[in-house]
Write an enzyme that holds these catalytic residues in place. Structure first.
Site, mmCIF file in Angstrom:
data_model
loop_
_atom_site.group_PDB
_atom_site.id
_atom_site.type_symbol
_atom_site.label_atom_id
_atom_site.label_comp_id
_atom_site.label_asym_id
_atom_site.label_seq_id
_atom_site.Cartn_x
_atom_site.Cartn_y
_atom_site.Cartn_z
ATOM 1 N N HIS A 24 54.140 99.400 13.992
ATOM 2 C CA HIS A 24 52.698 99.124 14.072
ATOM 3 C C HIS A 24 52.493 97.715 14.632
ATOM 4 O O HIS A 24 53.300 96.813 14.388
ATOM 5 C CB HIS A 24 52.068 99.245 12.683
ATOM 6 C CG HIS A 24 50.583 99.197 12.711
ATOM 7 N ND1 HIS A 24 49.885 98.019 12.717
ATOM 8 C CD2 HIS A 24 49.649 100.186 12.757
ATOM 9 C CE1 HIS A 24 48.585 98.291 12.759
ATOM 10 N NE2 HIS A 24 48.419 99.597 12.779
ATOM 11 N N GLU A 94 49.252 103.258 20.419
ATOM 12 C CA GLU A 94 48.140 102.458 19.923
ATOM 13 C C GLU A 94 48.026 101.187 20.760
ATOM 14 O O GLU A 94 48.733 100.196 20.505
ATOM 15 C CB GLU A 94 48.384 102.043 18.468
ATOM 16 C CG GLU A 94 48.344 103.177 17.483
ATOM 17 C CD GLU A 94 47.891 102.673 16.118
ATOM 18 O OE1 GLU A 94 46.827 103.097 15.672
ATOM 19 O OE2 GLU A 94 48.582 101.834 15.521
#
Ligand SMILES: O=C(CO)COP(=O)(O)O
EC number: 5.3.1.1
Length: 184
Positions: A24, A94
Protein backbone atom coordinates in the site's frame (compact mmCIF):
# COMPACT_ATOMS: atom_id res chain seq x y z
CA UNK A 1 -8.18 -1.22 7.25
CA UNK A 2 -5.03 -0.56 9.25
CA UNK A 3 -2.48 0.13 6.55
CA UNK A 4 0.10 1.67 8.88
CA UNK A 5 -0.07 -1.00 11.58
CA UNK A 6 2.58 -3.61 12.23
CA UNK A 7 1.25 -7.12 12.80
CA UNK A 8 3.01 -10.41 12.16
CA UNK A 9 1.56 -12.93 9.73
CA UNK A 10 1.28 -15.37 12.62
CA UNK A 11 -0.78 -12.91 14.69
CA UNK A 12 -3.11 -12.31 11.78
CA UNK A 13 -3.61 -16.02 11.12
CA UNK A 14 -4.21 -16.50 14.84
CA UNK A 15 -7.14 -14.07 14.86
CA UNK A 16 -8.66 -15.63 11.75
CA UNK A 17 -7.54 -13.03 9.24
CA UNK A 18 -7.51 -14.31 5.64
CA UNK A 19 -6.18 -11.41 3.60
CA UNK A 20 -3.35 -8.92 3.86
CA UNK A 21 -2.81 -5.76 1.85
CA UNK A 22 0.86 -5.40 0.90
CA UNK A 23 2.62 -2.59 -0.92
CA UNK A 24 0.00 0.00 0.00
CA UNK A 25 1.26 3.50 -0.77
CA UNK A 26 1.37 4.40 2.92
CA UNK A 27 3.75 1.50 3.60
CA UNK A 28 5.84 2.44 0.56
CA UNK A 29 5.92 6.20 0.97
CA UNK A 30 5.36 6.83 4.69
CA UNK A 31 7.06 3.80 6.27
CA UNK A 32 9.62 3.46 3.46
CA UNK A 33 9.21 -0.19 2.50
CA UNK A 34 10.95 -0.88 -0.81
CA UNK A 35 9.90 -3.17 -3.65
CA UNK A 36 12.19 -6.01 -2.60
CA UNK A 37 11.00 -6.00 1.02
CA UNK A 38 7.37 -5.94 -0.08
CA UNK A 39 7.99 -8.87 -2.43
CA UNK A 40 9.49 -10.88 0.42
CA UNK A 41 6.53 -10.05 2.66
CA UNK A 42 4.21 -11.34 -0.07
CA UNK A 43 6.06 -14.65 -0.25
CA UNK A 44 6.00 -15.01 3.52
CA UNK A 45 2.32 -14.14 3.84
CA UNK A 46 1.42 -16.71 1.18
CA UNK A 47 3.57 -19.33 2.92
CA UNK A 48 1.43 -18.73 6.03
CA UNK A 49 -1.75 -19.28 3.99
CA UNK A 50 -2.72 -15.63 3.97
CA UNK A 51 -4.12 -14.28 0.71
CA UNK A 52 -2.36 -11.23 -0.66
CA UNK A 53 -3.68 -8.03 -2.12
CA UNK A 54 -0.60 -6.76 -3.92
CA UNK A 55 -0.73 -2.98 -4.36
CA UNK A 56 1.06 -1.04 -7.05
CA UNK A 57 0.77 2.54 -8.23
CA UNK A 58 2.62 5.66 -9.23
CA UNK A 59 3.04 9.05 -7.55
CA UNK A 60 1.65 12.13 -9.27
CA UNK A 61 5.13 13.30 -10.30
CA UNK A 62 5.86 9.88 -11.76
CA UNK A 63 2.67 10.02 -13.85
CA UNK A 64 3.47 13.54 -14.98
CA UNK A 65 6.97 12.42 -15.98
CA UNK A 66 5.48 9.64 -18.11
CA UNK A 67 6.82 6.94 -15.80
CA UNK A 68 3.57 5.24 -14.78
CA UNK A 69 4.26 1.97 -16.58
CA UNK A 70 7.93 1.87 -15.52
CA UNK A 71 6.97 2.28 -11.86
CA UNK A 72 4.13 -0.24 -11.97
CA UNK A 73 6.17 -2.84 -13.87
CA UNK A 74 9.07 -2.49 -11.40
CA UNK A 75 6.67 -3.01 -8.51
CA UNK A 76 5.12 -5.98 -10.34
CA UNK A 77 8.55 -7.52 -10.93
CA UNK A 78 9.31 -7.46 -7.21
CA UNK A 79 6.08 -9.36 -6.57
CA UNK A 80 6.71 -11.76 -9.46
CA UNK A 81 10.25 -12.48 -8.24
CA UNK A 82 8.76 -13.73 -4.98
CA UNK A 83 5.43 -15.31 -5.94
CA UNK A 84 5.28 -18.76 -7.50
CA UNK A 85 1.57 -19.44 -7.14
CA UNK A 86 -0.76 -16.55 -8.00
CA UNK A 87 -3.97 -18.36 -7.00
CA UNK A 88 -4.27 -16.42 -3.74
CA UNK A 89 -3.12 -13.07 -5.08
CA UNK A 90 -5.17 -10.10 -6.23
CA UNK A 91 -3.39 -7.10 -7.74
CA UNK A 92 -4.61 -3.66 -6.73
CA UNK A 93 -3.70 -0.71 -8.95
CA UNK A 94 -3.86 2.36 -6.76
CA UNK A 95 -2.44 5.56 -8.26
CA UNK A 96 -1.10 7.34 -5.18
CA UNK A 97 -2.52 10.68 -6.34
CA UNK A 98 -6.02 9.19 -6.23
CA UNK A 99 -5.94 7.64 -2.75
CA UNK A 100 -8.09 9.58 -0.30
CA UNK A 101 -7.90 12.70 -2.46
CA UNK A 102 -11.26 12.67 -4.22
CA UNK A 103 -9.35 12.65 -7.54
CA UNK A 104 -10.36 9.33 -9.05
CA UNK A 105 -8.50 8.02 -12.10
CA UNK A 106 -10.69 8.19 -15.18
CA UNK A 107 -11.98 4.82 -16.40
CA UNK A 108 -9.64 5.19 -19.40
CA UNK A 109 -6.59 5.95 -17.21
CA UNK A 110 -7.30 2.98 -14.96
CA UNK A 111 -8.08 0.60 -17.83
CA UNK A 112 -4.85 1.58 -19.60
CA UNK A 113 -2.74 0.57 -16.61
CA UNK A 114 -4.77 -2.57 -15.84
CA UNK A 115 -4.40 -3.77 -19.43
CA UNK A 116 -0.67 -3.01 -19.37
CA UNK A 117 -0.23 -4.93 -16.11
CA UNK A 118 -2.13 -7.90 -17.54
CA UNK A 119 0.07 -7.78 -20.62
CA UNK A 120 3.16 -7.59 -18.42
CA UNK A 121 1.98 -10.71 -16.58
CA UNK A 122 1.47 -12.51 -19.88
CA UNK A 123 5.02 -11.76 -20.97
CA UNK A 124 6.76 -12.17 -17.63
CA UNK A 125 4.72 -14.76 -15.71
CA UNK A 126 2.27 -16.73 -17.86
CA UNK A 127 -0.75 -16.37 -20.10
CA UNK A 128 -2.75 -18.36 -17.59
CA UNK A 129 -1.96 -16.04 -14.68
CA UNK A 130 -2.57 -13.00 -16.91
CA UNK A 131 -6.06 -14.18 -17.80
CA UNK A 132 -7.14 -15.38 -14.36
CA UNK A 133 -5.64 -12.95 -11.83
CA UNK A 134 -7.98 -10.25 -10.63
CA UNK A 135 -6.74 -6.68 -11.03
CA UNK A 136 -8.76 -4.27 -8.94
CA UNK A 137 -8.68 -0.48 -8.84
CA UNK A 138 -8.35 1.70 -5.75
CA UNK A 139 -8.33 5.46 -5.22
CA UNK A 140 -11.39 7.61 -4.51
CA UNK A 141 -13.87 5.00 -5.72
CA UNK A 142 -17.40 5.97 -4.71
CA UNK A 143 -21.01 5.12 -5.44
CA UNK A 144 -21.13 7.67 -8.25
CA UNK A 145 -18.01 6.67 -10.18
CA UNK A 146 -17.88 2.88 -9.68
CA UNK A 147 -20.25 1.90 -12.49
CA UNK A 148 -18.20 3.52 -15.25
CA UNK A 149 -14.95 2.08 -13.86
CA UNK A 150 -16.52 -1.38 -13.50
CA UNK A 151 -17.50 -1.41 -17.18
CA UNK A 152 -13.86 -1.49 -18.23
CA UNK A 153 -12.67 -4.87 -19.40
CA UNK A 154 -9.64 -5.22 -17.15
CA UNK A 155 -11.08 -3.70 -13.96
CA UNK A 156 -12.18 -6.69 -11.91
CA UNK A 157 -13.20 -4.99 -8.68
CA UNK A 158 -12.24 -2.24 -6.23
CA UNK A 159 -10.14 -1.55 -3.16
CA UNK A 160 -12.31 0.92 -1.30
CA UNK A 161 -11.28 3.21 1.54
CA UNK A 162 -13.48 6.13 2.51
CA UNK A 163 -16.63 4.99 0.71
CA UNK A 164 -16.57 1.66 2.56
CA UNK A 165 -17.65 3.55 5.68
CA UNK A 166 -21.00 4.42 4.08
CA UNK A 167 -23.09 1.25 3.98
CA UNK A 168 -25.43 1.99 1.07
CA UNK A 169 -22.56 3.44 -1.01
CA UNK A 170 -20.40 0.41 -0.31
CA UNK A 171 -23.24 -1.90 -1.38
CA UNK A 172 -23.57 0.06 -4.63
CA UNK A 173 -19.84 -0.34 -5.24
CA UNK A 174 -19.94 -4.09 -4.51
CA UNK A 175 -22.92 -4.59 -6.80
CA UNK A 176 -21.27 -2.67 -9.63
CA UNK A 177 -18.90 -5.56 -10.28
CA UNK A 178 -21.19 -8.55 -9.79
CA UNK A 179 -21.55 -9.18 -13.49
CA UNK A 180 -17.82 -9.37 -14.06
CA UNK A 181 -15.54 -12.36 -14.27
CA UNK A 182 -14.82 -12.43 -10.54
CA UNK A 183 -14.17 -16.03 -9.60
CA UNK A 184 -13.77 -16.11 -5.83
O1 LIG B 1 -6.26 2.65 -0.60
C1 LIG B 1 -7.20 3.20 -0.12
C2 LIG B 1 -7.36 3.25 1.33
O2 LIG B 1 -6.19 2.86 1.97
C3 LIG B 1 -8.22 3.86 -0.93
O3 LIG B 1 -8.80 4.86 -0.19
P1 LIG B 1 -9.95 5.82 -0.81
O4 LIG B 1 -10.97 4.89 -1.43
O5 LIG B 1 -10.47 6.55 0.38
O6 LIG B 1 -9.27 6.70 -1.81
Amino acid sequence: MFSLENSSAEQLVDIGCQWVILGHSERRHVIGEDDEFIGKKAAYALSQNLKVMACIGELLEEREAGKTFDVCFKQMKAFADNITDWTNVVIAYEPVWAIGTGKVASPEQAQEVHAAVRDWLKTNVSADVASTVRIIYGGSVNAANCAELAKKEDIDGFLVGGASLKGPDFATICNSVTSKKVTA
